[in-house]
Design an enzyme around this catalytic site. Structure first.
Site, mmCIF file in Angstrom:
data_model
loop_
_atom_site.group_PDB
_atom_site.id
_atom_site.type_symbol
_atom_site.label_atom_id
_atom_site.label_comp_id
_atom_site.label_asym_id
_atom_site.label_seq_id
_atom_site.Cartn_x
_atom_site.Cartn_y
_atom_site.Cartn_z
ATOM 1 N N ARG A 192 0.830 -1.206 0.000
ATOM 2 C CA ARG A 192 0.000 0.000 0.000
ATOM 3 C C ARG A 192 0.864 1.256 0.000
ATOM 4 O O ARG A 192 2.067 1.184 0.201
ATOM 5 C CB ARG A 192 -0.869 0.025 1.276
ATOM 6 C CG ARG A 192 -2.122 -0.809 1.204
ATOM 7 C CD ARG A 192 -2.853 -0.766 2.543
ATOM 8 N NE ARG A 192 -2.065 -1.439 3.551
ATOM 9 C CZ ARG A 192 -2.156 -2.735 3.810
ATOM 10 N NH1 ARG A 192 -3.001 -3.477 3.145
ATOM 11 N NH2 ARG A 192 -1.399 -3.286 4.735
ATOM 12 N N SER A 220 11.335 10.705 8.064
ATOM 13 C CA SER A 220 10.177 11.624 8.101
ATOM 14 C C SER A 220 10.660 12.983 8.587
ATOM 15 O O SER A 220 11.627 13.062 9.351
ATOM 16 C CB SER A 220 9.126 11.088 9.082
ATOM 17 O OG SER A 220 8.173 12.091 9.369
ATOM 18 N N TYR A 228 7.526 7.592 17.280
ATOM 19 C CA TYR A 228 7.705 7.685 15.820
ATOM 20 C C TYR A 228 8.889 8.608 15.485
ATOM 21 O O TYR A 228 9.759 8.263 14.665
ATOM 22 C CB TYR A 228 6.409 8.212 15.213
ATOM 23 C CG TYR A 228 6.370 8.266 13.702
ATOM 24 C CD1 TYR A 228 6.173 7.110 12.954
ATOM 25 C CD2 TYR A 228 6.515 9.481 13.023
ATOM 26 C CE1 TYR A 228 6.123 7.158 11.566
ATOM 27 C CE2 TYR A 228 6.462 9.540 11.638
ATOM 28 C CZ TYR A 228 6.265 8.383 10.918
ATOM 29 O OH TYR A 228 6.214 8.423 9.532
ATOM 30 N N ALA A 242 11.427 9.405 17.353
ATOM 31 C CA ALA A 242 12.694 8.776 17.764
ATOM 32 C C ALA A 242 13.116 7.727 16.732
ATOM 33 O O ALA A 242 14.292 7.639 16.370
ATOM 34 C CB ALA A 242 12.540 8.135 19.140
ATOM 35 N N LYS A 291 12.377 7.637 13.554
ATOM 36 C CA LYS A 291 12.746 8.283 12.285
ATOM 37 C C LYS A 291 14.059 9.069 12.410
ATOM 38 O O LYS A 291 14.806 9.197 11.436
ATOM 39 C CB LYS A 291 11.599 9.188 11.802
ATOM 40 C CG LYS A 291 10.313 8.409 11.446
ATOM 41 C CD LYS A 291 10.556 7.426 10.328
ATOM 42 C CE LYS A 291 9.294 6.742 9.855
ATOM 43 N NZ LYS A 291 9.554 5.780 8.775
ATOM 44 N N ILE A 318 2.170 13.121 3.442
ATOM 45 C CA ILE A 318 1.856 12.420 2.194
ATOM 46 C C ILE A 318 0.501 11.729 2.374
ATOM 47 O O ILE A 318 0.280 11.049 3.393
ATOM 48 C CB ILE A 318 2.941 11.365 1.859
ATOM 49 C CG1 ILE A 318 4.355 11.973 1.913
ATOM 50 C CG2 ILE A 318 2.671 10.722 0.499
ATOM 51 C CD1 ILE A 318 4.647 13.099 0.934
HETATM 52 P P1 NAD Z 1 0.927 2.858 4.874
HETATM 53 O O1 NAD Z 1 0.400 2.494 6.232
HETATM 54 O O2 NAD Z 1 -0.005 3.306 3.809
HETATM 55 O O3 NAD Z 1 1.792 1.628 4.302
HETATM 56 C C1 NAD Z 1 2.788 0.998 5.075
HETATM 57 C C2 NAD Z 1 2.900 -0.446 4.627
HETATM 58 O O4 NAD Z 1 3.909 -1.092 5.444
HETATM 59 C C3 NAD Z 1 1.599 -1.245 4.836
HETATM 60 O O5 NAD Z 1 1.281 -1.958 3.661
HETATM 61 C C4 NAD Z 1 1.927 -2.163 6.007
HETATM 62 O O6 NAD Z 1 1.225 -3.398 5.993
HETATM 63 C C5 NAD Z 1 3.424 -2.370 5.806
HETATM 64 N N1 NAD Z 1 4.088 -2.833 7.052
HETATM 65 C C6 NAD Z 1 3.835 -2.457 8.333
HETATM 66 N N2 NAD Z 1 4.615 -3.129 9.173
HETATM 67 C C7 NAD Z 1 5.405 -3.933 8.418
HETATM 68 C C8 NAD Z 1 6.424 -4.882 8.730
HETATM 69 N N3 NAD Z 1 6.787 -5.117 9.997
HETATM 70 N N4 NAD Z 1 7.017 -5.552 7.705
HETATM 71 C C9 NAD Z 1 6.643 -5.331 6.412
HETATM 72 N N5 NAD Z 1 5.687 -4.451 6.073
HETATM 73 C C10 NAD Z 1 5.076 -3.762 7.066
HETATM 74 O O7 NAD Z 1 2.049 3.965 5.151
HETATM 75 P P2 NAD Z 1 2.728 5.024 4.164
HETATM 76 O O8 NAD Z 1 2.114 6.343 4.429
HETATM 77 O O9 NAD Z 1 2.773 4.502 2.793
HETATM 78 O O10 NAD Z 1 4.201 5.074 4.809
HETATM 79 C C11 NAD Z 1 5.326 4.455 4.220
HETATM 80 C C12 NAD Z 1 6.583 4.972 4.916
HETATM 81 O O11 NAD Z 1 6.656 6.381 4.766
HETATM 82 C C13 NAD Z 1 6.591 4.704 6.422
HETATM 83 O O12 NAD Z 1 7.906 4.402 6.858
HETATM 84 C C14 NAD Z 1 6.160 6.028 7.006
HETATM 85 O O13 NAD Z 1 6.598 6.217 8.317
HETATM 86 C C15 NAD Z 1 6.809 6.990 6.034
HETATM 87 N N6 NAD Z 1 6.219 8.325 6.019
HETATM 88 C C16 NAD Z 1 4.913 8.514 5.689
HETATM 89 C C17 NAD Z 1 4.389 9.803 5.696
HETATM 90 C C18 NAD Z 1 2.969 10.092 5.345
HETATM 91 O O14 NAD Z 1 2.559 11.250 5.499
HETATM 92 N N7 NAD Z 1 2.202 9.163 4.852
HETATM 93 C C19 NAD Z 1 5.209 10.876 6.071
HETATM 94 C C20 NAD Z 1 6.529 10.637 6.393
HETATM 95 C C21 NAD Z 1 7.034 9.355 6.362
#
Ligand code: NAD
Length: 248
Positions: free
Chosen positions: A16, A143, A156, A158, A160, A189
């Site tokens: 996802r 992040s 979170y 810590a 990142k 995002i």
């Molecule tokens: P999301 O929740 O849409 O997708 C994360 C995916 O990681 C999911 O499919 C989930 O099942 C999978 N996942 C969770 N734990 C897992 C594990 N132990 N092993 C394998 N897969 C696992 O999140 P996203 O928004 O797409 O975020 C992706 C990355 O970007 C993350 O590291 C998040 O912290 C970072 N991020 C997101 C944002 C934002 O605004 N969305 C901002 C900064 C950073």
């Protein structure tokens, strides 16, 4: 010829959100794509199908990136199946938000294990192939919260921030073998991770962002292509913010 032609990319947590966009963008740029998520469910199979339909060599694996053993086995399996391991994208991440006063030990441990220990697990497994090849690019999804902190997200933030220290250290350790390591710090995002917030909170965030909107997963994926490809051949140990000039 795409920017990643001939390269094998591993993306964690790709069923996802941002990971999915990364897998698709890398496929479009000619990479072979091995990706993981926790479960072999419809999300995982549909991504695998979408990549294969584009003519991309691709395989989805159910693997928990926070589990050391599973991560070693996964990377060995990918190396066997795809021959090389050229780009590793440590994307898997979760939130378990709470004010420190109410944060449980479990909330702390889960976020540190999934967001930070996973990066150690996967990088440790992949580096041995990259060192042997004398080339590789490791891309860690951090992040802006890891740089600036955020009330209600001490765990979170810590995790990142830890990713950034890890990234800079690995860049120094592996640089002599032509293995690069960089981090991306996305801002807000729009994905499932942010869908848990109310529209009111989302609008408030957007107002504070100079570009006046959230970013898309594709806007992060494009930066992954940059770091994974030779376009960034002299860039290592850096943190690139993809945040619409959001203040951190
Ligand atoms: P999301 O929740 O849409 O997708 C994360 C995916 O990681 C999911 O499919 C989930 O099942 C999978 N996942 C969770 N734990 C897992 C594990 N132990 N092993 C394998 N897969 C696992 O999140 P996203 O928004 O797409 O975020 C992706 C990355 O970007 C993350 O590291 C998040 O912290 C970072 N991020 C997101 C944002 C934002 O605004 N969305 C901002 C900064 C950073």
């Amino acid at each position: 010829m795409g920017l990643l032609s001939g390269k094998t990319v591993i993306v964690t947590g790709a069923s996802r959100g941002i990971g999915r966009a990364i897998a698709l963008y890398c496929g479009d740029e000619g990479a072979s794509v091995a990706f993981t998520d926790l479960k072999a469910d419809d999300f995982l199979f549909s991504l695998e199908k979408e990549l294969l339909a584009k003519g991309v060599k691709a395989k989805g694996y159910a693997s928990d990136a926070s589990n050391y053993e599973q991560s070693q086995l996964l990377v060995d399996e990918v190396a066997k199946e795809f021959q090389t391991v050229d780009v590793l994208v440590n994307n898997a991440g979760i939130t378990r938000d709470a004010l420190l006063m109410r944060m449980s030990e479990e909330q702390w441990d889960m976020v540190i294990n999934v967001n930070l220990k996973s990066v150690f697990n996967m990088t440790k497994a992949a580096q041995k192939y990259m060192l042997k090849q004398r080339s590789g690019s490791i891309i860690n999804i951090s992040s802006v919260v890891g740089v600036g902190g955020n009330a209600g997200q001490a765990n979170y933030a810590a995790s990142k921030a830890g990713i950034i220290g890890f990234t800079k250290s690995v860049a120094k350790e592996l640089g002599s073998r032509n293995v690069r390591c960089n981090a991306i710090a996305p801002g807000f995002i729009v994905t499932d991770m942010t869908k848990t917030l109310s529209q009111e909170v989302i609008d408030e965030w957007f107002q504070k962002i100079p570009l006046k909107r959230g970013g898309t997963p594709e806007e992060v994926a494009k930066v992954v292509v940059f770091f994974g490809s030779d376009l960034s051949s002299y860039i290592s140990g850096q943190v690139l913010h993809v945040c619409g000039a959001m203040q951190t």
